[in-house]
Design a protein around this motif. Structure first.
Motif, PDB file in Angstrom:
ATOM      1  N   ASP A   1       0.854  -1.188   0.000  1.00 19.56           N
ATOM      2  CA  ASP A   1       0.000   0.000   0.000  1.00 19.56           C
ATOM      3  C   ASP A   1       0.893   1.243   0.000  1.00 19.56           C
ATOM      4  N   VAL A   2       0.864   1.968  -1.118  1.00 21.60           N
ATOM      5  CA  VAL A   2       1.744   3.128  -1.259  1.00 21.60           C
ATOM      6  C   VAL A   2       1.505   4.141  -0.142  1.00 21.60           C
ATOM      7  N   VAL A   3       0.234   4.332   0.193  1.00 24.83           N
ATOM      8  CA  VAL A   3      -0.101   5.293   1.239  1.00 24.83           C
ATOM      9  C   VAL A   3       0.569   4.896   2.544  1.00 24.83           C
ATOM     10  N   ASP A   4       0.552   3.600   2.818  1.00 25.46           N
ATOM     11  CA  ASP A   4       1.164   3.101   4.031  1.00 25.46           C
ATOM     12  C   ASP A   4       2.678   3.334   4.003  1.00 25.46           C
ATOM     13  N   VAL A   5       3.277   3.094   2.835  1.00 22.19           N
ATOM     14  CA  VAL A   5       4.717   3.328   2.692  1.00 22.19           C
ATOM     15  C   VAL A   5       5.048   4.778   3.040  1.00 22.19           C
ATOM     16  N   ARG A   6       4.252   5.694   2.530  1.00 18.40           N
ATOM     17  CA  ARG A   6       4.548   7.113   2.745  1.00 18.40           C
ATOM     18  C   ARG A   6       4.318   7.514   4.188  1.00 18.40           C
ATOM     19  N   LYS A   7       3.467   6.783   4.873  1.00 14.40           N
ATOM     20  CA  LYS A   7       3.284   7.069   6.294  1.00 14.40           C
ATOM     21  C   LYS A   7       4.519   6.646   7.067  1.00 14.40           C
ATOM     22  N   ARG A   8       5.112   5.521   6.632  1.00 13.28           N
ATOM     23  CA  ARG A   8       6.267   5.002   7.373  1.00 13.28           C
ATOM     24  C   ARG A   8       7.537   5.755   7.057  1.00 13.28           C
TER      25      ARG A   8
ATOM     26  N   TYR B   1      -1.895  17.568  10.041  1.00  9.96           N
ATOM     27  CA  TYR B   1      -2.487  17.126   8.768  1.00  9.96           C
ATOM     28  C   TYR B   1      -2.449  15.609   8.615  1.00  9.96           C
ATOM     29  N   GLY B   2      -1.263  15.037   8.865  1.00  9.76           N
ATOM     30  CA  GLY B   2      -1.113  13.588   8.698  1.00  9.76           C
ATOM     31  C   GLY B   2      -1.992  12.820   9.660  1.00  9.76           C
ATOM     32  N   LEU B   3      -2.124  13.351  10.886  1.00  7.47           N
ATOM     33  CA  LEU B   3      -2.963  12.657  11.867  1.00  7.47           C
ATOM     34  C   LEU B   3      -4.430  12.726  11.467  1.00  7.47           C
TER      35      LEU B   3
ATOM     36  N   ALA C   1       3.678  17.455  -0.756  1.00  7.77           N
ATOM     37  CA  ALA C   1       3.732  17.457   0.703  1.00  7.77           C
ATOM     38  C   ALA C   1       2.601  16.625   1.264  1.00  7.77           C
ATOM     39  N   SER C   2       1.427  16.791   0.683  1.00 10.02           N
ATOM     40  CA  SER C   2       0.275  16.054   1.184  1.00 10.02           C
ATOM     41  C   SER C   2       0.432  14.558   0.911  1.00 10.02           C
ATOM     42  N   LEU C   3       0.839  14.235  -0.307  1.00 10.41           N
ATOM     43  CA  LEU C   3       0.996  12.821  -0.650  1.00 10.41           C
ATOM     44  C   LEU C   3       2.048  12.172   0.228  1.00 10.41           C
ATOM     45  N   ALA C   4       3.130  12.911   0.497  1.00  9.39           N
ATOM     46  CA  ALA C   4       4.216  12.354   1.287  1.00  9.39           C
ATOM     47  C   ALA C   4       3.781  12.081   2.720  1.00  9.39           C
TER      48      ALA C   4
ATOM     49  N   GLY D   1       1.078  10.612   3.383  1.00 10.67           N
ATOM     50  CA  GLY D   1       0.207   9.444   3.362  1.00 10.67           C
ATOM     51  C   GLY D   1      -1.199   9.740   2.891  1.00 10.67           C
ATOM     52  N   ALA D   2      -1.401  10.887   2.251  1.00 10.53           N
ATOM     53  CA  ALA D   2      -2.730  11.160   1.720  1.00 10.53           C
ATOM     54  C   ALA D   2      -2.889  10.472   0.379  1.00 10.53           C
ATOM     55  N   THR D   3      -4.104  10.040   0.103  1.00 16.83           N
ATOM     56  CA  THR D   3      -4.366   9.534  -1.242  1.00 16.83           C
ATOM     57  C   THR D   3      -4.542  10.739  -2.162  1.00 16.83           C
ATOM     58  N   LYS D   4      -4.654  10.448  -3.438  1.00 13.34           N
ATOM     59  CA  LYS D   4      -4.837  11.541  -4.386  1.00 13.34           C
ATOM     60  C   LYS D   4      -6.131  12.292  -4.082  1.00 13.34           C
ATOM     61  N   PHE D   5      -7.166  11.534  -3.754  1.00 13.47           N
ATOM     62  CA  PHE D   5      -8.442  12.185  -3.469  1.00 13.47           C
ATOM     63  C   PHE D   5      -8.341  13.062  -2.228  1.00 13.47           C
ATOM     64  N   GLU D   6      -7.707  12.511  -1.176  1.00 12.12           N
ATOM     65  CA  GLU D   6      -7.576  13.309   0.059  1.00 12.12           C
ATOM     66  C   GLU D   6      -6.784  14.581  -0.205  1.00 12.12           C
ATOM     67  N   THR D   7      -5.741  14.445  -1.013  1.00 15.43           N
ATOM     68  CA  THR D   7      -4.943  15.622  -1.338  1.00 15.43           C
ATOM     69  C   THR D   7      -5.793  16.670  -2.033  1.00 15.43           C
ATOM     70  N   MET D   8      -6.606  16.227  -2.981  1.00 13.80           N
ATOM     71  CA  MET D   8      -7.418  17.194  -3.704  1.00 13.80           C
ATOM     72  C   MET D   8      -8.451  17.823  -2.795  1.00 13.80           C
ATOM     73  N   TRP D   9      -9.049  16.995  -1.959  1.00  9.23           N
ATOM     74  CA  TRP D   9     -10.127  17.485  -1.113  1.00  9.23           C
ATOM     75  C   TRP D   9      -9.606  18.446  -0.044  1.00  9.23           C
ATOM     76  N   ARG D  10      -8.465  18.083   0.577  1.00  6.88           N
ATOM     77  CA  ARG D  10      -8.018  18.852   1.734  1.00  6.88           C
ATOM     78  C   ARG D  10      -7.067  19.985   1.380  1.00  6.88           C
ATOM     79  N   VAL D  11      -6.330  19.839   0.311  1.00  7.36           N
ATOM     80  CA  VAL D  11      -5.313  20.846   0.004  1.00  7.36           C
ATOM     81  C   VAL D  11      -5.613  21.594  -1.289  1.00  7.36           C
ATOM     82  N   VAL D  12      -5.845  20.832  -2.354  1.00  8.10           N
ATOM     83  CA  VAL D  12      -5.984  21.479  -3.655  1.00  8.10           C
ATOM     84  C   VAL D  12      -7.272  22.293  -3.736  1.00  8.10           C
ATOM     85  N   LEU D  13      -8.373  21.696  -3.310  1.00 11.66           N
ATOM     86  CA  LEU D  13      -9.651  22.394  -3.435  1.00 11.66           C
ATOM     87  C   LEU D  13      -9.672  23.711  -2.656  1.00 11.66           C
TER      88      LEU D  13
END
Ligand SMILES: Nc1ncnc2c1ncn2[C@@H]1O[C@H](COP(=O)(O)OP(=O)(O)OP(=O)(O)O)[C@@H](O)[C@H]1O
Ligand SMILES: [Mg+2]
Lengths: 283, 542
Positions: free
Chosen positions: A111-118, A139-141, B415-418, B420-432
């Motif tokens: 899971d890429v999202v999980d990787v980026r969390k770690r 934000y991350g939380l 920054a958002s993706l890094a 752990g946000a998904t693409k949708f979360e990034t768009m919803w929380r940051v881009v929009l």
């Protein structure tokens, strides 16, 4: 490729490091422990263009690993491969493996999202969100679904203290993050990455846009963070690499030329190229 | 030659060129505004009323509407110019026309009698002259210009009360009975459609219908009673001695403008402006207010905004964030931009065919079969008109949102993706949130365009006179299937379709002013919100 990763060949610099580390009494009780990240036979392409060539590298836990090398040699590329940020670019291709605690990041059901969390990341250009300082840090939380205000506050304070920003901003936590100075912003970005408690913090030239004082603060910070996190840092600043890192990898034209304990790299490098680069004779 | 070259290179002429272009545009806009304001706003000013005695002994009374030189055919050069006056004579029921031209040369005497009265009436327009007597049935209550005027003034508040009460009974009480009756009728029809024409259900409905009819009769009686509460009439007298008797309830206001001071006139002016924006139209829209049209315009623009914003933003997000950039997407983009160049009437035709006939017609067949052949949704209405306008304005929003998306730095998304946000979360929380100001810019442009558009509305739901507002007290409260009035159409209707164009002309200008004010107000609101957002999002230079 697979086997190369599992058992590094004796000729790779990685191996040399572990030999060296074993004989060094000073740092790293973790020297004997298996490395946190193992990069094996890793190659990377931007479309038709190959940017990394067959990289083998081991990153130890709770240590600072620095990547140095001339511009365009692929340091950022490798760093971004460690948390799969390069997936966002169209037409990229990888070969080989990156294992974190034995798990292949590029495996089929990762899971890429999980990787980026770690593996958290701090970018060269600070990139705070246009939100309040507090919202930036948590934000991350929030992404992880934490809603409890108290938990968020505590985490925010902890992260800001961890990035040595707390004293400067504790009274204006609700103000826009864009009102901070450049150095503060960068520390905010570090706090933001720390707040989700990653295992590894990847930093891509975190000080390149900062003045010497802010740089010193961040270096000091890296020193403290080492106690709790594994850090990989890309830097152009030789002194910085020498000051903050435990191990250093020297890259050129997409290849890992030499990887060793930092004092070895800076005092008695094995490769002529490394020596030339470090002493500034490189042209 | 060399100097000219240097001059050109220095850019001085360019500054002049750009400057004059700006000045020219400003001048045109200012001229247009001046024309509209001058012609419109003076209308509410209680100007003096005159009595002109002509050389043949006849008398003409009224307000001066215009003065112009009499064209002399064949005359060369500047000659001794003669002028004529356009006098608003009013008294349409007596004289037959509102305006009359008077040759200045024929005027032997001009007067402004202090006690001359300007009456504003519910029917037949203004009346200039005097109140000669006030009667209650056959009994004369007051006689003579002074006493009759005062008696009339003291009756006016009561007249207003009676009018309001009658209106309330008509609109609310009788209206709700009619509403209930219509529902009963539809229920009976529905039963009939299911083959039930007798039995207890039908009998019950019939009984209820009878009860409603009884209530209705009662209400009509009540209405008559209310109307008879004020039976006084006033005898009005023109300057040349003709008389006309009208019920006091027909008189809205009576003033003596020649007696008024500046302050009183200003007060009267404001009353006039207020009644213009707050009252219903009278006399086939040439008099009274334009409240329903204001309401319709604002509501339509709001519905349109609610539809066009999500539609445009979602499209822009798909085009910019998800679609693989390539020739197809470029073609779509060009097509979208070119939609803005399609004549608006074409959108109207499309709206009529697609929304009204196809969607509306299908809805009627499926859910409102009992009221057919009277269409419910299958005819023009405010919803269909708003949807048509959304289609018309959606390219603007798409383009603005897309540009906003393109301007968001990649670092912010990374920054958002890094984290752990998904693409949708990034768009919803940051881009929009970051792209919000651009979206609002698009919306501002869309609203301005929509508020001024008339052609597509004429075939999708605008009417000259709507019987009821699209929002009222009967469930479901929002009646988006209803036809509505619109300021833009009002301008067209009053200016070009009314029987009395001369009298209606100030209304045209005033309606234009109002439309401008509304567009500016809507835009200012959006601009204020946008600036707030911008301030919050302001990116600082490091
Ligand atoms: N998105 C991309 N698409 C195509 N090629 C890229 C892309 N990003 C980087 N490259 C190429 O890959 C090579 C390595 O780039 P990278 O950014 O990793 O260098 P770097 O070592 O970080 O350099 P610097 O020290 O200047 O940041 C360069 O030749 C660069 O041109
Ligand atoms: Mg780089």
């Amino acid at each position: 490729m697979e086997t190369a990763t599992m058992t590094p060949s004796p000729t790779t610099p990685t191996h040399a490091v572990s030999m060296d580390a074993r004989s060094a009494p000073a740092s790293a009780p973790a020297a004997d422990a298996p490395p946190l990240i193992e990069i094996g036979g890793f190659s990377f392409w931007y479309g038709p263009k190959q940017a990394l060539f067959d990289i083998d590298l081991r990153i130890r836990e709770r240590a600072v690993t620095a990547f140095i090398g001339p511009s365009g040699c692929g340091k950022s590329t490798l760093l971004r491969c460690l948390n799969r940020m390069n997936d966002l670019i169209d037409g990229v291709r990888v070969e080989g493996s990156v294992r974190v605690q034995g798990q292949d990041l590029y495996g089929p059901d990762v899971d890429v999202v999980d990787v980026r969390k770690r593996l958290g990341m701090v970018f060269q250009k600070s990139n705070p969100f246009p939100k309040s300082i507090f919202e930036n840090v948590v934000y991350g939380l929030r992404l992880q679904g934490v809603k409890n205000k108290g938990v968020l506050r505590d985490a925010c304070e902890k992260a800001l203290r961890g990035s040595a920003l707390w004293d400067e901003v504790k009274d204006r936590i609700e103000e826009s993050a864009l009102s901070l100075s450049g150095g503060q912003m960068q520390r905010l970005c570090i706090a933001r990455a720390l707040a989700v408690e990653p295992e590894v913090v990847l930093m891509d030239e975190p000080c390149s846009a900062l003045d010497p004082i802010a740089t010193a603060k961040i270096e000091e910070l890296i020193f403290q963070l080492k106690e709790r996190f594994t850090i990989v840092i890309v830097t152009h600043n030789m002194q910085q690499a020498a000051r903050v890192s435990d191990e250093t990898g020297f890259f050129m034209l997409g290849k890992l030329i030499e990887f060793d304990k930092t004092d070895v790299i800076f005092t008695r490098p094995k490769q002529k190229m490394t020596e030339d680069y470090i002493t500034g004779r490189f042209g | 030659m060399r100097r000219l070259g240097r001059l050109l290179k220095g850019g001085e002429p360019f500054i002049w060129l750009t400057g004059s272009a700006l000045a020219f545009s400003l001048l045109m806009v200012a001229g247009l505004l001046f024309l509209i304001l001058r012609n419109g706003l003076g209308f509410f000013w209680p100007a003096d009323v005159w009595v002109f005695t002509l050389d043949d002994g006849s008398r003409i009374g009224g307000r001066i509407a215009a003065r112009e030189a009499i064209p002399e055919p064949g005359a060369k050069g500047p000659v001794h110019l003669k002028y004529r006056l356009k006098v608003k004579e009013g008294n349409r029921d007596v004289t037959g026309a509102d305006f009359v031209w008077v040759d200045e040369a024929k005027i032997v005497k001009r007067e402004r009698p202090a006690d001359m009265v300007a009456f504003e009436r519910r029917e037949w327009g203004d009346f200039y002259g005097w109140a000669k007597a006030v009667k209650d049935g056959e009994k004369v209550v007051a006689e003579g210009h002074g006493p009759a005027y005062r008696a009339l003034l003291s009756d006016l508040p009561k007249a207003r009360e009676v009018r309001d009460e009658a209106r309330r009974i008509e609109k609310d009480e009788i209206g709700s009975v009619n509403y209930a009756k219509e529902k009963l009728r539809l229920e009976l029809k529905r039963l009939e459609l299911h083959g039930v024409t007798s039995g207890p259900a039908v009998a019950k409905l019939k009984a209820r219908e009878d009860a409603l009819t009884a209530t209705y009769d009662e209400l009509v009686k009540k209405l008559d009673e209310v109307r008879s509460r004020l039976a006084t009439t006033v005898v009005l007298e023109t300057v040349d001695g003709k008389e006309k008797e009208v019920p006091v309830t027909q008189v809205l206001r009576a003033d003596r403008p020649n007696e008024m001071g500046l302050l009183a006139k200003a007060g009267r002016y404001l009353v006039g402006v207020w009644s213009f924006v707050s009252e219903d139209p009278r006399e086939s829209n040439t008099e009274g207010g334009v409240f329903p049209a204001i309401f319709g315009t604002v509501l339509m623009v709001m519905i349109m905004s609610l539809v066009v914003t999500p539609l445009g933003v979602l499209t822009a997000f798909y085009l910019r964030e998800y679609a693989v950039q390539g020739p197809v997407v470029s073609a779509v983009r060009i097509a979208v931009n070119n939609l803005a160049g399609v004549p608006s009437i074409v959108f109207g035709v499309f709206g009529l065919g697609f929304f009204v006939y196809f969607i509306g017609g299908s809805l009627d067949r499926l859910f409102f079969a009992e009221s057919l052949p009277t269409p419910t949704w299958g005819t023009g209405g405010i919803l269909w008109a708003s949807l048509t306008l959304s289609l018309l304005t959606v390219p603007v929003v798409i383009v603005a949102a897309e540009e906003g998306l393109a301007a968001i730095p990649r670092g912010m998304r990374e920054a958002s993706l890094a984290l752990g946000a998904t693409k949708f979360e990034t768009m919803w929380r940051v881009v929009l949130p970051a792209v919000m100001p651009s979206i609002l810019t698009g919306l501002i442009l869309a609203m301005a365009r929509a508020a001024g558009e008339v052609a597509p509305l004429m075939i999708t739901g605008v009417v000259k006179l709507a019987p009821a507002l699209p929002v009222d007290g009967y469930p479901p409260f929002l009646h988006f299937d209803r036809k509505f009035m619109h300021l833009g159409f009002h301008i067209f209707d009053v200016g070009f379709q009314s029987p009395n164009v001369d009298a209606a002309r100030p209304m045209v200008y005033n309606t234009t002013v109002l439309l401008l004010v509304i567009v500016v107000a809507l835009n200012l609101t959006a601009i204020v919100i946008r600036n707030r957002l911008r301030k919050k999002l302001r990116t600082s230079g490091i």
